[in-house]
Design an enzyme around this catalytic site. Structure first.
Site, PDB file in Angstrom:
ATOM      1  N   HIS A 246       3.577   3.502  12.431  1.00  0.00           N
ATOM      2  CA  HIS A 246       2.482   4.430  12.748  1.00  0.00           C
ATOM      3  C   HIS A 246       2.923   5.523  13.718  1.00  0.00           C
ATOM      4  CE1 HIS A 246      -1.098   1.810  11.268  1.00  0.00           C
ATOM      5  NE2 HIS A 246      -0.009   1.584  10.565  1.00  0.00           N
TER       6      HIS A 246
ATOM      7  N   GLU B  61      -5.173   1.743   2.411  1.00  0.00           N
ATOM      8  CA  GLU B  61      -5.081   0.547   3.256  1.00  0.00           C
ATOM      9  C   GLU B  61      -5.280   0.902   4.717  1.00  0.00           C
ATOM     10  OE1 GLU B  61      -3.042  -2.612   5.718  1.00  0.00           O
ATOM     11  OE2 GLU B  61      -2.679  -0.454   5.639  1.00  0.00           O
ATOM     12  N   GLU B  62      -4.692   2.022   5.125  1.00  0.00           N
ATOM     13  CA  GLU B  62      -4.681   2.394   6.548  1.00  0.00           C
ATOM     14  C   GLU B  62      -6.065   2.726   7.091  1.00  0.00           C
ATOM     15  OE1 GLU B  62      -2.323   1.831   8.417  1.00  0.00           O
ATOM     16  OE2 GLU B  62      -0.432   2.019   7.339  1.00  0.00           O
TER      17      GLU B  62
ATOM     18  N   HIS C 216       0.818  -1.223   0.000  1.00  0.00           N
ATOM     19  CA  HIS C 216       0.000   0.000   0.000  1.00  0.00           C
ATOM     20  C   HIS C 216       0.847   1.267   0.000  1.00  0.00           C
ATOM     21  CE1 HIS C 216       0.171   1.011   4.403  1.00  0.00           C
ATOM     22  NE2 HIS C 216       0.244  -0.296   4.575  1.00  0.00           N
TER      23      HIS C 216
HETATM   24 CO    CO Z   1       0.646  -1.159   6.516  1.00  0.00          CO
END
Ligand code: CO
Length: 345
Positions: free
Chosen positions: A318, A207-208, A64
């Site tokens: 993240h 995706e996130e 992604h």
């Molecule tokens: Co990821």
């Protein structure tokens, strides 16, 4: 360590790509894929689909393009910006970080502030400020000034790009989840140019925020096999007991058995393990079942697509910065390349 791979990761890591706004990353991937793939196109959601034409089986590899980001939801009269998160960000990592906002006027930098610590009550000092208490300071002194710099409600922000080589094959930068996977996607396509099977390298969007791009991409492609390539949590750091350590940096690609979104198809899982042993590279299993990847929607498409996940262990995903070991990235590229070559008739 191959410097060309480090340079490609650096370029992708520093690129701007909040969920839904992956344009900068997309352009880098398109220009790389156009040199190597038989066909490159972008679907209606913005996924990049690069095709290596061949016979069956059709293998889809996916990484992604988007990264966790902030969405500006309010500009106050003094020019401070309020925001929500796009994707999972622990609010504790936000306070006092530098962010970058891409606007039509150019890139704007800002600082995530909160009420100063020396004005806090003792009980407030014990807690990290919540998202509602935080604001972005771009140095504007009024709403009008912020707007003149190109900021509006709906502007997005990412952690500031600052890729570094740390030595000992380690690098540090933002968004290794999943720009490490995007790097692998490009390098694998270079390696499989002579393979007889059909390979789709897909750089997915959003995706996130819920594996969204992979859904439409897989539906169009209808692959026989799906592999998601991820930058996953390495928790080989102080304070994590051995049995809760999901992956370790430097111990090779992490093969998923199960996570929150998928149970790797036994046939794919077995073949990944066999391949790693045959080409004699280190590998590890992802030892926690947390997190989800694009494989979560790939395997549920149409009549079901046998799928697996191979991840590059990255510490602190993240958050503003992650660390990875380039050897893990290179071995991930080798593993998936050999996996595809093994499918040849
Ligand atoms: Co990821």
């Amino acid at each position: 360590m191959t410097q060309a791979i480090v340079n490609l990761l650096k370029k992708l890591s520093n690129a701007y790509g909040p969920p839904g706004y992956e344009e900068e990353v997309r352009q880098i991937i398109i220009s790389e894929m156009e040199k190597i793939a038989d066909e490159v196109y972008v679907d209606n959601l913005g996924n990049v689909i690069a095709e290596h034409k061949g016979s069956d089986p059709k293998i889809m590899i996916a990484a992604h393009m988007d990264e966790v980001a902030l969405l500006i939801t309010h500009i106050d009269k003094n020019g401070f910006l309020r925001f929500h998160t796009l994707g999972g960000i622990d609010p504790r990592v936000l306070y006092s970080q530098e962010v970058m906002i891409k606007t039509e006027e150019g890139n704007i930098y800002g600082y995530i502030g909160a009420k100063p610590p020396h004005l806090l009550k003792p009980e407030e000092l014990k807690k990290a400020p919540s998202i509602e208490q935080l604001f972005i300071d771009i140095g504007a002194s009024s709403k009008e000034e912020a707007e003149k710099q190109g900021i509006s409600i709906g502007s997005t922000a990412v952690f500031s790009p600052r890729f570094k080589e740390l030595g000992n094959n380690k690098v540090m930068g933002k968004a290794f989840d999943d720009r490490a996977g995007c790097t692998a996607l490009i390098e694998i396509m270079k390696n499989i140019k002579d393979t007889s099977c059909t390979v789709y390298a897909v750089a997915t969007v959003q995706e996130e925020v819920g594996l969204r791009g992979a859904r439409t991409a897989t539906w169009q492609i209808e692959p026989d096999i799906g592999i998601a390539i991820e930058g996953t949590t390495a928790s080989d750091t102080p304070g994590t007991p051995e049995h809760l350590t999901s992956t370790k940096m430097g111990q090779g690609p992490a093969i998923t058995i199960a996570d929150r979104s998928v149970i790797a198809h036994p046939k794919i899982l077995r073949k990944l393990i066999e391949t790693a042993k045959e080409i004699n590279i280190p590998f590890q299993f992802k030892r926690t079942v947390s997190g989800g990847t694009d494989a979560g929607v790939i395997h549920l498409t149409k009549r079901g697509i046998p799928s697996g996940v191979v991840s590059i262990p990255c510490r602190y995903i993240h958050s503003p910065l992650s660390l990875l070991n380039i050897n893990d990235l290179e071995n991930t590229i080798k593993l998936i390349t050999a996996f595809i070559q093994k499918e040849e008739k």
